[in-house]
Design a protein around this motif. Structure first.
Motif, short mmCIF file in Angstrom:
data_model
loop_
_atom_site.label_atom_id
_atom_site.label_comp_id
_atom_site.label_asym_id
_atom_site.label_seq_id
_atom_site.Cartn_x
_atom_site.Cartn_y
_atom_site.Cartn_z
N GLU A 1 0.62 -1.37 0.05
CA GLU A 1 -0.16 -0.23 0.10
C GLU A 1 0.78 1.29 -0.03
OE1 GLU A 1 -3.32 0.33 2.75
OE2 GLU A 1 -3.53 -2.19 2.56
N TRP A 2 2.03 1.25 0.00
CA TRP A 2 2.87 2.24 -0.22
C TRP A 2 3.07 2.76 -1.73
CZ3 TRP A 2 8.03 3.53 -1.91
CH2 TRP A 2 8.53 4.84 -1.64
N PRO A 3 3.25 3.97 -1.97
CA PRO A 3 2.96 5.17 -0.93
C PRO A 3 1.65 5.73 -0.64
CG PRO A 3 3.54 6.05 -3.41
CD PRO A 3 3.49 4.39 -3.48
N LEU A 4 0.61 4.71 -0.98
CA LEU A 4 -0.59 5.20 -0.59
C LEU A 4 -0.96 5.58 0.79
CD1 LEU A 4 -3.72 5.37 -1.72
CD2 LEU A 4 -4.25 3.02 -0.96
N THR A 5 0.05 4.80 1.49
CA THR A 5 -0.08 5.13 2.93
C THR A 5 0.25 6.70 3.46
OG1 THR A 5 1.93 4.14 3.39
CG2 THR A 5 0.10 2.80 3.73
N ASP A 6 0.90 7.13 2.65
CA ASP A 6 1.38 8.67 2.89
C ASP A 6 0.25 9.42 2.58
OD1 ASP A 6 3.54 7.33 4.09
OD2 ASP A 6 4.99 8.48 2.60
N LEU A 7 -0.84 9.22 1.96
CA LEU A 7 -1.89 10.34 1.34
C LEU A 7 -2.83 10.37 2.35
CD1 LEU A 7 -1.72 9.75 -2.38
CD2 LEU A 7 -0.47 11.21 -1.05
#
Length: 333
Positions: A306-312
């Motif tokens: 899930e990275w870089p979705l986790t940073d959004l």
């Protein structure tokens, strides 16, 4: 925002759409040329040999699906879409053994899907070195119960955007098969030797392929095709504005392509494998949240799915769509 991925999250309801396999049993009895890939397995890793030399060492999870399934919860996944390691495309081969090889590979994938229903989905391969044969072989892929096919962006030095491959996409559309377009053997890679070749060339190559498929009218001719661009479409987002400008200012292009390029681009799917939250944010803003899926290049890259979705900072419902619902739409489930 950090460019370093966080540790993988436990649990979750995520379908990882960009993953690869290297089946045991390679090359499935196809002989006569040392370039056919061979897998020699060991306790924890296996060596892929091509022409007698080591091509790549892969983890056991590349071929052992029980080990792979046991690995999913720790990665925050409940399902994966399996596609061949791109080198297995074997576009170099004569068509007769290439068909034998691709059918054996597709059968292995179909057996894996049947043995693990709801956990693994499969994307097969077809011999693009003969586009007419590849288009015809799609019916066999569908009959095996696979969700679609993985296609490489280059076939013996010819871009997949070349009109000679158009019927493959049109037939996949007609059959309702998904297409996963994966960067493969970019011609510019010769200028960037070593490990940096894929880092530099894959984003450029996938952008060229998708932009070319739009500009050459292939995607106009297959309007309901469910196509996924690997690596987030690479540099496509930065190439599209000029293509859009050209379409708006050049009447001959509008006559040849009735649909605006941005409309076509926004009906395609893209994985999140962009390595930068800002790049993923740009992609989401351009194509919308309904076209984004999870992709990690497992087991070849050590990146949490899930990275870089986790940073959004995204609404929970949107995140759930990206984690699972969009993947199911891509697969036609």
């Amino acid at each position: 925002m950090s460019l370093e991925p966080p540790p993988p999250a436990a649990g979750g309801a995520t379908i990882d759409v960009h993953t690869h396999v290297v089946p045991d049993g390679l090359p499935f009895g196809v002989t006569g040329d040392p370039r056919w890939p061979v897998l020699r397995t060991g306790p924890e890793t296996g060596d892929v040999l091509v022409d007698g030399a080591l091509y790549r060492t892969v983890a056991r999870t590349a071929w052992d699906l029980e080990a792979r399934r046991a690995d999913l919860p720790g990665r925050g996944c409940h399902a994966q879409v399996l596609s061949p390691m791109p080198h297995l495309f074997s576009y170099w081969a004569p068509i007769a053994p290439a068909l034998d090889f691709s059918r054996a590979l597709n059968t292995w994938l179909a057996d894996a899907v049947r043995a693990h229903p709801g956990v693994f989905y499969g994307l097969g391969t077809v011999p693009l070195q003969e586009p007419e044969a590849a288009a015809a072989e799609l019916a066999t892929v569908k009959a095996l119960g696979l969700s679609g096919v993985e296609l490489g962006t280059n076939v013996n030095g010819v871009s997949i955007a070349d009109p000679r491959f158009r019927d493959v996409f049109v037939e996949a559309d007609r059959l309702g098969l998904a297409v996963f377009l994966h960067a493969f053997q970019p011609p510019m890679a010769a200028a960037v030797p070593g490990p940096a070749a894929s880092a530099v060339c894959f984003p450029l190559d996938i952008a060229l392929a998708v932009a070319g498929l739009i500009a050459n009218g292939t995607l106009e001719a297959s309007p309901t095709l469910r196509l996924l661009a690997s690596h987030g479409g690479g540099g496509l987002g930065l190439a599209l504005p000029r293509l859009i400008h050209t379409w708006r200012t050049k009447a001959p292009m509008r006559k040849r392509l009735p649909t605006p390029p941005e409309v076509v681009a926004r009906r395609l799917f893209y994985d999140i494998l962009l390595f930068d939250p800002a790049a993923l944010r740009y992609l989401i803003d351009f194509v919308g949240t309904g076209q984004i899926v999870i992709g990690s290049d497992y087991p070849f890259l050590d990146v949490p799915p899930e990275w870089p979705l986790t940073d959004l900072d995204l609404p929970g419902a949107v995140r759930l769509d990206i984690q699972e619902s969009n993947a199911r739409a891509f697969l036609g489930l």
